[in-house]
Design a protein around this motif. Structure first.
Motif, PDB file in Angstrom:
ATOM      1  N   ARG A  94      27.723  38.308  41.960  1.00  0.00           N
ATOM      2  CA  ARG A  94      27.973  39.664  41.460  1.00  0.00           C
ATOM      3  C   ARG A  94      29.470  39.876  41.263  1.00  0.00           C
ATOM      4  N   ASN A  95      29.836  40.448  40.143  1.00  0.00           N
ATOM      5  CA  ASN A  95      31.247  40.785  39.922  1.00  0.00           C
ATOM      6  C   ASN A  95      31.475  42.242  40.282  1.00  0.00           C
ATOM      7  N   ARG A  96      32.195  42.449  41.386  1.00  0.00           N
ATOM      8  CA  ARG A  96      32.487  43.809  41.859  1.00  0.00           C
ATOM      9  C   ARG A  96      33.976  44.121  41.639  1.00  0.00           C
ATOM     10  N   SER A  97      34.504  43.658  40.531  1.00  0.00           N
ATOM     11  CA  SER A  97      35.905  43.938  40.205  1.00  0.00           C
ATOM     12  C   SER A  97      36.183  45.432  40.321  1.00  0.00           C
ATOM     13  N   SER A 141      18.673  33.258  36.603  1.00  0.00           N
ATOM     14  CA  SER A 141      17.790  34.405  36.381  1.00  0.00           C
ATOM     15  C   SER A 141      18.562  35.698  36.553  1.00  0.00           C
ATOM     16  N   ASN A 142      17.921  36.781  36.121  1.00  0.00           N
ATOM     17  CA  ASN A 142      18.469  38.144  36.263  1.00  0.00           C
ATOM     18  C   ASN A 142      19.901  38.289  35.738  1.00  0.00           C
ATOM     19  N   PRO A 143      20.163  37.831  34.495  1.00  0.00           N
ATOM     20  CA  PRO A 143      21.530  37.966  33.970  1.00  0.00           C
ATOM     21  C   PRO A 143      21.837  39.410  33.569  1.00  0.00           C
ATOM     22  N   ARG A 144      23.044  39.824  33.863  1.00  0.00           N
ATOM     23  CA  ARG A 144      23.521  41.140  33.404  1.00  0.00           C
ATOM     24  C   ARG A 144      25.019  41.025  33.144  1.00  0.00           C
ATOM     25  N   PHE A 173      30.661  23.412  35.355  1.00  0.00           N
ATOM     26  CA  PHE A 173      29.566  24.383  35.493  1.00  0.00           C
ATOM     27  C   PHE A 173      30.182  25.704  35.958  1.00  0.00           C
ATOM     28  N   SER A 174      30.009  26.758  35.182  1.00  0.00           N
ATOM     29  CA  SER A 174      30.687  28.005  35.549  1.00  0.00           C
ATOM     30  C   SER A 174      30.062  29.226  34.885  1.00  0.00           C
ATOM     31  N   PRO A 175      29.351  30.019  35.682  1.00  0.00           N
ATOM     32  CA  PRO A 175      28.983  31.355  35.218  1.00  0.00           C
ATOM     33  C   PRO A 175      30.202  32.276  35.300  1.00  0.00           C
ATOM     34  N   THR A 176      30.457  33.017  34.242  1.00  0.00           N
ATOM     35  CA  THR A 176      31.556  33.987  34.218  1.00  0.00           C
ATOM     36  C   THR A 176      30.967  35.359  33.919  1.00  0.00           C
ATOM     37  N   LEU A 177      31.274  36.311  34.794  1.00  0.00           N
ATOM     38  CA  LEU A 177      30.672  37.637  34.691  1.00  0.00           C
ATOM     39  C   LEU A 177      31.703  38.693  34.320  1.00  0.00           C
ATOM     40  N   ASN A 178      31.288  39.601  33.440  1.00  0.00           N
ATOM     41  CA  ASN A 178      32.112  40.781  33.185  1.00  0.00           C
ATOM     42  C   ASN A 178      32.054  41.709  34.398  1.00  0.00           C
ATOM     43  N   PRO A 179      32.962  42.670  34.499  1.00  0.00           N
ATOM     44  CA  PRO A 179      32.890  43.635  35.605  1.00  0.00           C
ATOM     45  C   PRO A 179      31.502  44.283  35.651  1.00  0.00           C
ATOM     46  N   GLY A 180      30.923  44.310  36.828  1.00  0.00           N
ATOM     47  CA  GLY A 180      29.571  44.843  36.971  1.00  0.00           C
ATOM     48  C   GLY A 180      28.482  43.836  36.681  1.00  0.00           C
ATOM     49  N   ALA A 182      26.115  40.271  36.746  1.00  0.00           N
ATOM     50  CA  ALA A 182      25.316  39.638  37.794  1.00  0.00           C
ATOM     51  C   ALA A 182      24.568  38.449  37.223  1.00  0.00           C
ATOM     52  N   VAL A 183      24.315  37.463  38.057  1.00  0.00           N
ATOM     53  CA  VAL A 183      23.389  36.386  37.721  1.00  0.00           C
ATOM     54  C   VAL A 183      22.953  35.726  39.023  1.00  0.00           C
ATOM     55  N   ASP A 184      21.694  35.289  39.044  1.00  0.00           N
ATOM     56  CA  ASP A 184      21.182  34.578  40.213  1.00  0.00           C
ATOM     57  C   ASP A 184      21.101  33.093  39.890  1.00  0.00           C
ATOM     58  N   ILE A 185      21.602  32.253  40.790  1.00  0.00           N
ATOM     59  CA  ILE A 185      21.723  30.812  40.571  1.00  0.00           C
ATOM     60  C   ILE A 185      20.912  30.127  41.664  1.00  0.00           C
TER      61      ILE A 185
END
Ligand SMILES: [Cu+2]
Length: 221
Positions: A94-97, A141-144, A173-180, A182-185
């Motif tokens: 989760r990105n909680r920036s 799963s559960n990408p946001r 290998f790198s998931p990158t999330l915007n502020p807010g 989420a992704v489950d790995i």
């Protein structure tokens, strides 16, 4: 008087100038203290949470099942984990920036930070020379608000529309999330025991340099 393990840890913290070559656990401890200091300077929010988390560094329990992993500016909670080979786990990233504007953050797991010789000396480059997820079966799963996802050499199953993952090439290998975001790995911990590192190399490794990193200790069952 016999020393308790807690006192030993404190003594180590107070002997940074010691001539003795540090063993792995001590280096890990000092490394972590540095990260906490940086995090404390940057964000008064979360500083106490980080400090509390750091007290758990030694004797960290094996975590399994659903493991929340929060990216903040510029640190992770937690920044230390212990996994056991063969366990099925889900990293709920989760990105909680909390900065304004918010920052995007990635999660890269590996060993040996890439370096390059330049006229300024040896400089850190993006990413790790060894990618932990090479050859590992992973389900996302559960990408946001996924900024982008680089599968590299992982064997990836995507739940839901692949377009939501913004799949990209290049690097670890790198998931990158915007502020807010989420992704489950989800994956089974592969037989790759030992100490691994994780970090965020966004903005030409600035986040990593500022303390956005952590360590995973993988133990055999
Ligand atoms: Cu970051």
């Amino acid at each position: 008087m016999a020393e308790s393990p807690k006192n030993s840890a404190l003594d180590e913290e107070n002997t940074q100038g010691s001539q003795d070559p540090p063993d792995w656990s001590r280096r890990q401890f000092l490394f972590s203290v540095g990260a906490v200091t940086v995090a404390g300077l940057i964000g008064t929010f979360g500083g106490s949470t980080i400090a509390r988390a750091m007290r758990e560094v030694f004797g960290s329990q094996v975590e399994t099942g659903n493991i929340p992993l929060y990216a903040l500016d510029y640190y992770y909670i937690p920044n230390y984990m212990t996994w056991q080979v063969g366990d099925r786990i889900t990293i709920a990233f989760r990105n909680r920036s909390q900065s304004h504007p918010g920052k995007y953050h990635e999660w890269v797991v590996g060993r040996h930070v890439n370096t390059e010789n330049t006229v300024f000396g040896v400089e850190t480059q993006d990413g790790f020379a060894e990618d932990f997820f090479d050859g590992v079966h992973v389900t996302l799963s559960n990408p946001r608000d996924v900024n982008n996802f680089v599968p590299n050499k992982a064997i990836v199953t995507y739940e839901g529309p692949k377009s939501l993952y913004n799949i990209a090439d290049g690097g670890n290998f790198s998931p990158t999330l915007n502020p807010g975001g989420a992704v489950d790995i989800t994956f089974t911990v592969p037989d790759k025991p030992g100490l691994w590192n994780y970090g965020c190399f966004v903005q030409h490794y600035e986040h990593y340099r500022m303390g956005m990193r952590g360590t995973i200790n993988i133990v055999r069952a």
